[in-house]
Scaffold this active site. Structure first.
Site, mmCIF file in Angstrom:
data_model
loop_
_atom_site.group_PDB
_atom_site.id
_atom_site.type_symbol
_atom_site.label_atom_id
_atom_site.label_comp_id
_atom_site.label_asym_id
_atom_site.label_seq_id
_atom_site.Cartn_x
_atom_site.Cartn_y
_atom_site.Cartn_z
ATOM 1 N N HIS A 95 2.549 2.851 6.684
ATOM 2 C CA HIS A 95 3.199 3.009 5.378
ATOM 3 C C HIS A 95 4.614 2.437 5.445
ATOM 4 O O HIS A 95 5.285 2.535 6.468
ATOM 5 C CB HIS A 95 3.236 4.492 4.986
ATOM 6 C CG HIS A 95 3.592 4.715 3.554
ATOM 7 N ND1 HIS A 95 4.892 4.652 3.099
ATOM 8 C CD2 HIS A 95 2.824 4.988 2.463
ATOM 9 C CE1 HIS A 95 4.901 4.879 1.794
ATOM 10 N NE2 HIS A 95 3.665 5.083 1.386
ATOM 11 N N GLU A 167 0.758 -1.956 -0.992
ATOM 12 C CA GLU A 167 1.844 -1.197 -1.601
ATOM 13 C C GLU A 167 3.115 -2.043 -1.590
ATOM 14 O O GLU A 167 3.832 -2.066 -0.581
ATOM 15 C CB GLU A 167 2.098 0.098 -0.826
ATOM 16 C CG GLU A 167 0.989 1.116 -0.918
ATOM 17 C CD GLU A 167 1.509 2.506 -0.593
ATOM 18 O OE1 GLU A 167 1.368 3.386 -1.442
ATOM 19 O OE2 GLU A 167 2.065 2.702 0.492
#
EC number: 5.3.1.1
Length: 249
Positions: A95, A167
């Site tokens: 992430h 993302e």
């Protein structure tokens, strides 16, 4: 046909009591629902209570991170076997907040992905460019490097199981989401990279999520794109009704 997958990333939110309250309410809301795969990724401290509550449901449990070693003197880290012991199916790896705040490199992420597969976990592998990289026309270069280095040395049969979350860093927690067609273009790029590394069959099997300020109002824009198979949801997954509205959209 790739089954859609919606995952909740709670980040550093929710105590055990709050986790219990959310899951009990969400189980009632989603009772009997089977169309999309649902994953909830609470903080480490809530995995045990979440595991107990989700045991007899179709909702999958995921973790937000892991270390690549099975065990050892790694203070503060969590191993893949600890996650398996708690009935985790998925683990988020790479992430942007991990890359940014904890200096995770593509090499470290690659080790984590390999370790996750070795211990029977499915990675949700995150990639994405920063705003300045996008402005300079570097999106393709950045994504290609992240995907190639993150998946280096992985067996084909593992890669086809992976979930990749696109993302864009500039859209995470900012309230600014990418446009559906822009996200779809990057998802298509990811499939192209995978097909070059492996083959077209593998690239068509992997599921690609969009993440970055996803909410009940914009989710359909992303799920209607032909290359996008789901969403990794942050803030909008913290309330049961909001997350359910995204799932059932």
């Amino acid at each position: 046909m790739r089954r859609k997958i919606i995952a909740a990333n709670w980040k550093m939110y929710k105590t055990c009591a709050e986790t219990e309250s959310f899951i009990k309410e969400f189980i009632e809301l989603s009772k009997g629902y089977e169309e999309k795969e649902i994953v909830i990724c609470p903080p480490f401290t809530s995995l045990y209570v979440a595991s107990k509550l989700l045991k007899d449901t179709a909702i999958k449990l995921g973790a937000q991170n892991m270390f690549w070693e099975k065990e050892g003197a790694y203070t503060g880290e969590i191993s893949p076997i600890m996650l398996k012991d708690l009935n985790c199916t998925y683990v988020i790896i790479g992430h942007s907040e991990r890359r940014n705040y904890f200096s995770e490199t593509n090499e470290m992420i690659n080790k984590k992905i390999k370790s996750a597969f070795n211990y029977g976990l499915i990675p949700i592998f995150c990639v994405g460019e920063k705003w300045e990289e996008r402005e300079r026309g570097k999106t393709e270069e950045v994504i290609t490097k992240q995907v190639r280095e993150g998946l280096e040395g992985l067996e084909k049969e593992n890669v086809e199981k992976i979930v990749i979350a696109y993302e864009p860093v500039w859209a995470i927690g900012t309230g600014h989401s990418a446009k559906g067609e822009d996200a779809n273009e990057v998802a298509g790029l990811i499939r192209k990279i995978i097909s070059e590394m492996y083959d077209t069959e593998v690239s068509q099997k992997i599921r690609i999520q969009y993440g970055g300020s996803v909410n009940p109002q914009n989710i359909t824009e992303f799920l209607s794109q032909n290359e996008i198979d789901g969403a990794l949801v942050g803030g909008a997954s913290l309330k049961p009704q909001s997350f359910w509205n995204i799932v059932k959209s």
